[in-house]
Enzyme design. Structure first.
Site: not given
Ligand code: NAD
Ligand code: GLY
Length: 369
Positions: A120, A142, A184, A226, A236, A240, A244, A247, A251, A264
Protein backbone atom coordinates in the site's frame (compact mmCIF):
# COMPACT_ATOMS: atom_id res chain seq x y z
CA UNK A 1 27.91 21.55 -5.69
CA UNK A 2 25.01 24.01 -5.54
CA UNK A 3 22.20 23.55 -3.05
CA UNK A 4 19.40 21.22 -4.13
CA UNK A 5 16.13 22.46 -5.56
CA UNK A 6 13.12 21.57 -3.43
CA UNK A 7 9.71 20.41 -4.59
CA UNK A 8 7.49 22.08 -1.99
CA UNK A 9 4.70 19.72 -1.01
CA UNK A 10 4.46 20.24 2.75
CA UNK A 11 5.48 17.13 4.67
CA UNK A 12 6.14 15.36 1.34
CA UNK A 13 8.60 18.01 0.08
CA UNK A 14 11.79 16.59 -1.41
CA UNK A 15 15.15 17.69 -2.78
CA UNK A 16 16.39 17.46 -6.37
CA UNK A 17 20.18 17.18 -6.41
CA UNK A 18 21.78 17.99 -9.77
CA UNK A 19 25.44 17.75 -10.73
CA UNK A 20 28.39 15.48 -11.47
CA UNK A 21 29.64 12.73 -9.17
CA UNK A 22 26.40 12.18 -7.25
CA UNK A 23 26.34 8.42 -7.81
CA UNK A 24 29.40 7.91 -5.65
CA UNK A 25 28.52 10.51 -3.01
CA UNK A 26 27.15 9.82 0.47
CA UNK A 27 23.99 11.75 -0.41
CA UNK A 28 22.30 8.69 -1.92
CA UNK A 29 22.57 6.32 1.09
CA UNK A 30 21.53 9.23 3.33
CA UNK A 31 18.63 10.12 1.02
CA UNK A 32 17.35 6.53 0.98
CA UNK A 33 16.66 6.93 4.70
CA UNK A 34 16.42 3.17 5.20
CA UNK A 35 18.85 0.36 6.01
CA UNK A 36 17.19 -2.02 3.56
CA UNK A 37 16.77 -1.01 -0.08
CA UNK A 38 16.03 -2.54 -3.47
CA UNK A 39 18.01 -1.09 -6.34
CA UNK A 40 15.95 -1.53 -9.49
CA UNK A 41 17.50 -0.88 -12.88
CA UNK A 42 17.66 -2.53 -16.30
CA UNK A 43 20.09 -4.99 -17.87
CA UNK A 44 21.80 -2.21 -19.90
CA UNK A 45 22.55 0.00 -16.89
CA UNK A 46 23.33 -2.69 -14.31
CA UNK A 47 27.00 -3.09 -15.33
CA UNK A 48 28.09 0.53 -15.84
CA UNK A 49 26.04 2.17 -13.09
CA UNK A 50 24.13 -0.41 -11.03
CA UNK A 51 26.97 -2.56 -9.77
CA UNK A 52 29.19 0.36 -8.62
CA UNK A 53 26.20 1.95 -6.89
CA UNK A 54 25.33 -1.29 -5.08
CA UNK A 55 28.95 -1.48 -3.89
CA UNK A 56 28.88 2.06 -2.51
CA UNK A 57 25.50 1.53 -0.82
CA UNK A 58 26.79 -1.66 0.82
CA UNK A 59 29.95 0.15 1.94
CA UNK A 60 27.64 2.69 3.58
CA UNK A 61 26.08 -0.18 5.57
CA UNK A 62 22.88 -0.73 3.59
CA UNK A 63 21.46 -4.15 2.68
CA UNK A 64 20.73 -4.08 -1.05
CA UNK A 65 18.47 -6.30 -3.13
CA UNK A 66 19.32 -5.79 -6.82
CA UNK A 67 16.74 -6.20 -9.57
CA UNK A 68 17.67 -5.86 -13.29
CA UNK A 69 14.63 -5.64 -15.56
CA UNK A 70 14.58 -6.08 -19.34
CA UNK A 71 15.30 -2.79 -21.14
CA UNK A 72 12.76 -0.86 -23.16
CA UNK A 73 9.31 0.74 -23.33
CA UNK A 74 7.89 -2.61 -24.51
CA UNK A 75 8.61 -3.94 -21.00
CA UNK A 76 6.79 -1.13 -19.16
CA UNK A 77 3.97 -3.52 -18.31
CA UNK A 78 2.12 -5.15 -15.45
CA UNK A 79 4.05 -8.37 -16.18
CA UNK A 80 7.38 -6.61 -15.57
CA UNK A 81 5.95 -4.96 -12.47
CA UNK A 82 5.28 -8.44 -11.12
CA UNK A 83 9.00 -9.21 -11.40
CA UNK A 84 9.59 -6.29 -9.02
CA UNK A 85 6.91 -7.41 -6.55
CA UNK A 86 8.28 -10.99 -6.64
CA UNK A 87 11.79 -9.78 -5.83
CA UNK A 88 10.59 -7.50 -3.01
CA UNK A 89 8.54 -10.26 -1.41
CA UNK A 90 11.30 -12.85 -1.80
CA UNK A 91 13.76 -10.47 -0.11
CA UNK A 92 11.18 -9.64 2.61
CA UNK A 93 11.23 -5.92 2.04
CA UNK A 94 8.79 -4.19 4.35
CA UNK A 95 7.12 -0.81 4.55
CA UNK A 96 10.23 0.87 5.95
CA UNK A 97 12.34 -0.30 3.03
CA UNK A 98 13.12 2.07 0.18
CA UNK A 99 13.15 1.41 -3.57
CA UNK A 100 15.83 3.02 -5.72
CA UNK A 101 15.01 3.64 -9.40
CA UNK A 102 18.19 3.80 -11.48
CA UNK A 103 17.50 4.49 -15.15
CA UNK A 104 15.47 6.48 -17.63
CA UNK A 105 11.79 7.29 -17.53
CA UNK A 106 10.73 3.69 -18.12
CA UNK A 107 12.47 2.46 -14.97
CA UNK A 108 11.49 5.57 -12.98
CA UNK A 109 7.80 5.25 -13.86
CA UNK A 110 7.70 1.51 -13.14
CA UNK A 111 9.63 1.64 -9.87
CA UNK A 112 7.52 4.60 -8.77
CA UNK A 113 4.35 2.62 -9.39
CA UNK A 114 5.80 -0.42 -7.58
CA UNK A 115 6.59 1.88 -4.63
CA UNK A 116 3.08 3.36 -4.74
CA UNK A 117 1.46 -0.05 -4.55
CA UNK A 118 3.80 -2.46 -2.70
CA UNK A 119 2.28 -3.01 0.74
CA UNK A 120 0.00 0.00 0.00
CA UNK A 121 2.91 2.36 -0.54
CA UNK A 122 6.58 2.58 0.44
CA UNK A 123 9.25 5.26 -0.13
CA UNK A 124 11.40 5.45 -3.23
CA UNK A 125 14.15 7.62 -4.65
CA UNK A 126 14.82 8.50 -8.26
CA UNK A 127 18.26 8.34 -9.89
CA UNK A 128 17.47 9.40 -13.46
CA UNK A 129 20.10 8.60 -16.10
CA UNK A 130 18.57 10.02 -19.31
CA UNK A 131 18.18 13.71 -20.07
CA UNK A 132 14.42 13.23 -20.35
CA UNK A 133 14.28 11.61 -16.93
CA UNK A 134 16.56 14.24 -15.34
CA UNK A 135 14.45 17.16 -16.59
CA UNK A 136 11.00 15.67 -16.46
CA UNK A 137 9.93 12.16 -15.50
CA UNK A 138 11.85 11.81 -12.22
CA UNK A 139 10.17 14.92 -10.78
CA UNK A 140 6.51 15.32 -9.91
CA UNK A 141 5.38 11.87 -8.83
CA UNK A 142 3.60 10.60 -11.95
CA UNK A 143 4.14 6.84 -12.05
CA UNK A 144 2.65 4.28 -14.43
CA UNK A 145 2.86 1.23 -16.63
CA UNK A 146 1.34 0.82 -20.08
CA UNK A 147 -1.75 -1.21 -20.94
CA UNK A 148 -2.18 -2.78 -24.39
CA UNK A 149 -4.98 -0.25 -24.95
CA UNK A 150 -2.97 2.83 -23.97
CA UNK A 151 0.28 4.32 -22.73
CA UNK A 152 0.60 5.07 -19.00
CA UNK A 153 -3.00 4.00 -18.42
CA UNK A 154 -2.33 2.17 -15.12
CA UNK A 155 -0.65 4.40 -12.59
CA UNK A 156 -0.66 6.55 -9.48
CA UNK A 157 0.67 9.83 -8.15
CA UNK A 158 3.45 8.94 -5.71
CA UNK A 159 6.21 11.43 -4.98
CA UNK A 160 9.81 10.25 -4.52
CA UNK A 161 11.68 10.97 -1.31
CA UNK A 162 14.56 12.53 -3.28
CA UNK A 163 15.90 12.88 -6.83
CA UNK A 164 19.60 12.55 -7.72
CA UNK A 165 20.39 13.67 -11.28
CA UNK A 166 24.05 12.78 -11.81
CA UNK A 167 25.05 14.65 -14.97
CA UNK A 168 28.05 12.33 -15.48
CA UNK A 169 25.66 9.55 -16.51
CA UNK A 170 24.65 11.58 -19.58
CA UNK A 171 28.13 11.01 -21.06
CA UNK A 172 27.10 7.50 -22.14
CA UNK A 173 23.59 8.37 -23.35
CA UNK A 174 23.15 7.64 -27.09
CA UNK A 175 22.86 10.82 -29.23
CA UNK A 176 19.31 10.11 -30.32
CA UNK A 177 18.12 9.74 -26.70
CA UNK A 178 19.99 12.89 -25.69
CA UNK A 179 18.43 14.94 -28.51
CA UNK A 180 14.96 13.67 -27.64
CA UNK A 181 15.52 14.89 -24.07
CA UNK A 182 16.29 18.38 -25.39
CA UNK A 183 12.68 18.61 -26.60
CA UNK A 184 11.47 18.44 -22.99
CA UNK A 185 13.99 21.12 -21.97
CA UNK A 186 12.71 23.43 -24.73
CA UNK A 187 9.18 22.62 -23.58
CA UNK A 188 9.69 24.28 -20.18
CA UNK A 189 11.05 27.42 -21.80
CA UNK A 190 8.14 27.64 -24.24
CA UNK A 191 5.53 27.03 -21.53
CA UNK A 192 6.53 29.63 -18.98
CA UNK A 193 10.07 30.96 -19.11
CA UNK A 194 11.06 33.54 -21.79
CA UNK A 195 14.47 34.13 -20.11
CA UNK A 196 15.27 30.42 -20.28
CA UNK A 197 14.13 30.43 -23.92
CA UNK A 198 16.69 33.13 -24.74
CA UNK A 199 19.35 31.23 -22.79
CA UNK A 200 18.60 28.08 -24.81
CA UNK A 201 18.85 30.03 -28.07
CA UNK A 202 22.30 31.26 -27.02
CA UNK A 203 23.56 27.97 -25.59
CA UNK A 204 22.17 25.16 -27.75
CA UNK A 205 25.59 24.36 -29.24
CA UNK A 206 27.12 24.02 -25.76
CA UNK A 207 24.25 21.81 -24.68
CA UNK A 208 24.59 19.58 -27.72
CA UNK A 209 28.30 19.17 -27.01
CA UNK A 210 27.20 18.10 -23.48
CA UNK A 211 29.15 20.86 -21.80
CA UNK A 212 28.84 20.09 -18.08
CA UNK A 213 28.01 23.65 -17.00
CA UNK A 214 25.40 24.17 -19.71
CA UNK A 215 23.80 20.81 -18.92
CA UNK A 216 23.60 21.50 -15.21
CA UNK A 217 21.98 24.88 -15.88
CA UNK A 218 19.44 23.46 -18.35
CA UNK A 219 18.49 20.59 -16.03
CA UNK A 220 18.19 22.91 -13.06
CA UNK A 221 16.01 25.44 -14.89
CA UNK A 222 13.80 22.67 -16.27
CA UNK A 223 13.38 21.09 -12.83
CA UNK A 224 12.77 24.50 -11.23
CA UNK A 225 9.98 25.23 -13.67
CA UNK A 226 8.46 21.78 -13.23
CA UNK A 227 8.71 21.93 -9.42
CA UNK A 228 6.94 25.27 -9.27
CA UNK A 229 4.03 23.94 -11.31
CA UNK A 230 3.84 20.63 -9.43
CA UNK A 231 3.90 22.42 -6.05
CA UNK A 232 0.81 24.39 -7.10
CA UNK A 233 -1.08 21.59 -8.88
CA UNK A 234 0.23 18.19 -7.82
CA UNK A 235 -2.73 16.20 -9.15
CA UNK A 236 -3.17 18.07 -12.45
CA UNK A 237 -6.52 19.69 -11.80
CA UNK A 238 -5.40 22.76 -13.75
CA UNK A 239 -2.05 24.36 -14.44
CA UNK A 240 -0.03 21.11 -14.53
CA UNK A 241 -1.71 20.22 -17.83
CA UNK A 242 0.47 22.94 -19.39
CA UNK A 243 3.44 20.58 -18.94
CA UNK A 244 1.94 18.57 -21.78
CA UNK A 245 2.72 21.17 -24.46
CA UNK A 246 3.26 19.28 -27.71
CA UNK A 247 2.09 16.01 -26.17
CA UNK A 248 -1.40 15.70 -27.74
CA UNK A 249 0.10 15.89 -31.22
CA UNK A 250 3.19 13.99 -30.09
CA UNK A 251 1.30 11.07 -28.55
CA UNK A 252 -0.79 10.83 -31.71
CA UNK A 253 2.36 10.62 -33.84
CA UNK A 254 3.91 8.04 -31.50
CA UNK A 255 0.74 5.96 -31.42
CA UNK A 256 -0.09 6.15 -35.13
CA UNK A 257 3.46 5.19 -36.11
CA UNK A 258 3.54 2.45 -33.49
CA UNK A 259 5.07 3.26 -30.06
CA UNK A 260 8.85 3.08 -30.21
CA UNK A 261 9.19 4.09 -33.90
CA UNK A 262 9.77 7.70 -32.94
CA UNK A 263 11.14 8.51 -29.49
CA UNK A 264 8.76 10.41 -27.20
CA UNK A 265 10.87 13.60 -27.27
CA UNK A 266 11.11 13.53 -31.07
CA UNK A 267 7.34 13.40 -31.31
CA UNK A 268 6.96 16.11 -28.66
CA UNK A 269 9.34 18.35 -30.65
CA UNK A 270 7.19 18.12 -33.78
CA UNK A 271 4.10 18.33 -31.57
CA UNK A 272 5.26 21.67 -30.12
CA UNK A 273 5.69 23.01 -33.63
CA UNK A 274 2.18 21.85 -34.51
CA UNK A 275 0.90 23.58 -31.36
CA UNK A 276 2.74 26.75 -32.44
CA UNK A 277 1.19 26.58 -35.93
CA UNK A 278 -2.29 26.12 -34.50
CA UNK A 279 -1.66 29.01 -32.09
CA UNK A 280 -0.70 31.12 -35.11
CA UNK A 281 -3.88 30.07 -36.91
CA UNK A 282 -5.90 31.18 -33.87
CA UNK A 283 -4.19 34.56 -33.97
CA UNK A 284 -1.96 34.23 -30.90
CA UNK A 285 1.47 33.87 -32.50
CA UNK A 286 3.10 35.80 -35.32
CA UNK A 287 4.78 33.80 -38.07
CA UNK A 288 8.10 35.16 -36.76
CA UNK A 289 7.34 33.46 -33.39
CA UNK A 290 6.69 30.16 -35.15
CA UNK A 291 9.95 30.54 -37.10
CA UNK A 292 11.80 31.26 -33.87
CA UNK A 293 10.47 28.06 -32.28
CA UNK A 294 11.26 26.06 -35.43
CA UNK A 295 14.83 27.40 -35.46
CA UNK A 296 15.39 26.33 -31.85
CA UNK A 297 14.02 22.83 -32.46
CA UNK A 298 16.18 22.51 -35.56
CA UNK A 299 19.24 23.76 -33.65
CA UNK A 300 18.57 21.04 -31.08
CA UNK A 301 18.71 18.44 -33.87
CA UNK A 302 15.07 17.42 -33.54
CA UNK A 303 13.08 16.10 -36.55
CA UNK A 304 11.70 18.78 -38.85
CA UNK A 305 9.42 16.64 -40.96
CA UNK A 306 5.93 15.42 -40.16
CA UNK A 307 5.73 11.65 -40.56
CA UNK A 308 3.42 10.63 -43.38
CA UNK A 309 0.32 9.69 -41.35
CA UNK A 310 -3.27 10.08 -42.61
CA UNK A 311 -5.27 12.53 -40.46
CA UNK A 312 -7.81 9.80 -39.72
CA UNK A 313 -5.05 7.78 -38.05
CA UNK A 314 -3.98 10.71 -35.87
CA UNK A 315 -7.38 11.93 -34.67
CA UNK A 316 -8.37 8.81 -32.68
CA UNK A 317 -5.19 9.15 -30.60
CA UNK A 318 -5.92 12.80 -29.96
CA UNK A 319 -9.47 11.89 -28.95
CA UNK A 320 -8.30 9.57 -26.12
CA UNK A 321 -5.81 12.07 -24.67
CA UNK A 322 -5.98 12.03 -20.82
CA UNK A 323 -6.35 15.86 -20.82
CA UNK A 324 -9.65 15.76 -22.72
CA UNK A 325 -12.79 16.32 -20.69
CA UNK A 326 -16.43 15.56 -21.52
CA UNK A 327 -15.62 14.64 -25.12
CA UNK A 328 -13.92 18.01 -25.80
CA UNK A 329 -10.34 18.33 -26.97
CA UNK A 330 -8.09 20.16 -24.53
CA UNK A 331 -4.96 21.35 -26.27
CA UNK A 332 -1.98 23.18 -24.84
CA UNK A 333 -1.25 26.13 -27.09
CA UNK A 334 0.87 29.29 -26.91
CA UNK A 335 -0.15 32.91 -26.38
CA UNK A 336 3.52 33.83 -26.87
CA UNK A 337 6.85 31.99 -26.84
CA UNK A 338 7.17 31.46 -23.07
CA UNK A 339 3.43 31.58 -22.26
CA UNK A 340 1.27 28.47 -22.73
CA UNK A 341 -2.48 28.17 -22.09
CA UNK A 342 -5.20 25.52 -22.17
CA UNK A 343 -7.43 25.73 -25.26
CA UNK A 344 -10.71 23.83 -25.22
CA UNK A 345 -12.61 25.54 -28.04
CA UNK A 346 -11.05 23.73 -31.00
CA UNK A 347 -13.62 21.41 -32.55
CA UNK A 348 -12.89 18.03 -34.10
CA UNK A 349 -13.61 19.43 -37.57
CA UNK A 350 -11.26 22.35 -37.00
CA UNK A 351 -8.53 20.01 -35.81
CA UNK A 352 -9.09 17.74 -38.79
CA UNK A 353 -8.72 20.58 -41.31
CA UNK A 354 -5.70 21.97 -39.43
CA UNK A 355 -3.97 18.58 -39.53
CA UNK A 356 -4.89 18.06 -43.19
CA UNK A 357 -3.37 21.45 -44.08
CA UNK A 358 -0.18 21.13 -42.02
CA UNK A 359 2.98 21.48 -44.11
CA UNK A 360 4.78 18.12 -44.43
CA UNK A 361 8.20 19.76 -44.21
CA UNK A 362 8.55 21.94 -41.14
CA UNK A 363 12.12 22.89 -42.05
CA UNK A 364 10.90 25.76 -44.23
CA UNK A 365 9.40 27.35 -41.10
CA UNK A 366 12.87 27.70 -39.60
CA UNK A 367 13.75 30.61 -41.87
CA UNK A 368 16.57 32.92 -40.79
CA UNK A 369 15.59 35.60 -38.26
P1 NAD B 1 14.13 4.94 -21.38
O1 NAD B 1 13.93 4.87 -19.94
O2 NAD B 1 13.59 3.84 -22.22
O3 NAD B 1 15.69 5.10 -21.69
C1 NAD B 1 16.12 5.17 -23.02
C2 NAD B 1 17.26 4.19 -23.31
O4 NAD B 1 18.46 4.75 -22.80
C3 NAD B 1 17.11 2.83 -22.66
O5 NAD B 1 17.56 1.85 -23.54
C4 NAD B 1 18.03 2.91 -21.45
O6 NAD B 1 18.53 1.66 -21.03
C5 NAD B 1 19.12 3.78 -21.99
N1 NAD B 1 19.86 4.54 -21.00
C6 NAD B 1 19.35 5.18 -19.92
N2 NAD B 1 20.31 5.89 -19.31
C7 NAD B 1 21.45 5.68 -20.01
C8 NAD B 1 22.76 6.16 -19.87
N3 NAD B 1 23.10 7.03 -18.91
N4 NAD B 1 23.70 5.73 -20.74
C9 NAD B 1 23.36 4.88 -21.75
N5 NAD B 1 22.12 4.43 -21.95
C10 NAD B 1 21.17 4.83 -21.08
O7 NAD B 1 13.52 6.30 -21.99
P2 NAD B 1 13.32 7.77 -21.39
O8 NAD B 1 13.27 8.66 -22.57
O9 NAD B 1 14.27 8.07 -20.29
O10 NAD B 1 11.89 7.69 -20.71
C11 NAD B 1 10.72 7.49 -21.48
C12 NAD B 1 9.60 7.11 -20.53
O11 NAD B 1 9.38 8.16 -19.61
C13 NAD B 1 8.29 6.83 -21.22
O12 NAD B 1 7.78 5.61 -20.75
C14 NAD B 1 7.40 7.97 -20.77
O13 NAD B 1 6.05 7.61 -20.66
C15 NAD B 1 7.98 8.32 -19.44
N6 NAD B 1 7.75 9.71 -19.00
C16 NAD B 1 7.23 9.89 -17.77
C17 NAD B 1 7.01 11.17 -17.31
C18 NAD B 1 6.50 11.38 -15.92
O14 NAD B 1 6.21 12.52 -15.55
N7 NAD B 1 6.43 10.35 -15.12
C19 NAD B 1 7.33 12.28 -18.09
C20 NAD B 1 7.89 12.05 -19.37
C21 NAD B 1 8.07 10.75 -19.81
N1 GLY C 1 5.32 15.17 -17.76
C1 GLY C 1 4.20 15.98 -17.38
C2 GLY C 1 3.94 15.99 -15.93
O1 GLY C 1 4.69 15.46 -15.13
O2 GLY C 1 2.94 16.50 -15.52
Amino acid sequence: MSSPLVVSLGSRSYPIHIGPGLLSSSLIPEGAGSRKVALITNTTLLGPYGTPLVRSLEEAGLTVETVALPDGEAHKTLDTLNLIYDALLTASLDRRSCLIALGGGVIGDMVGFAAATYQRGIPFIQIPTTLLAQVDSSVGGKTAVNHPKGKNMIGAFHQPRAVFADTDTLKTLPDREFTAGLAEVIKYALIRDPDFLRWLEDNMAALRSRDAGALTHAIRESCRNKSEVVARDEFETGERALLNLGHSFGHAIEGALGFGTWLHGEAVGVGMLMAALLSQELGHLASSDVSRIARLLRAAGLPMKLPDIPVDNLLPYMAVDKKNEGGRFRLILLRAPGAAYIEDAVSRDHLRSFLAGAPPSLASLASPA
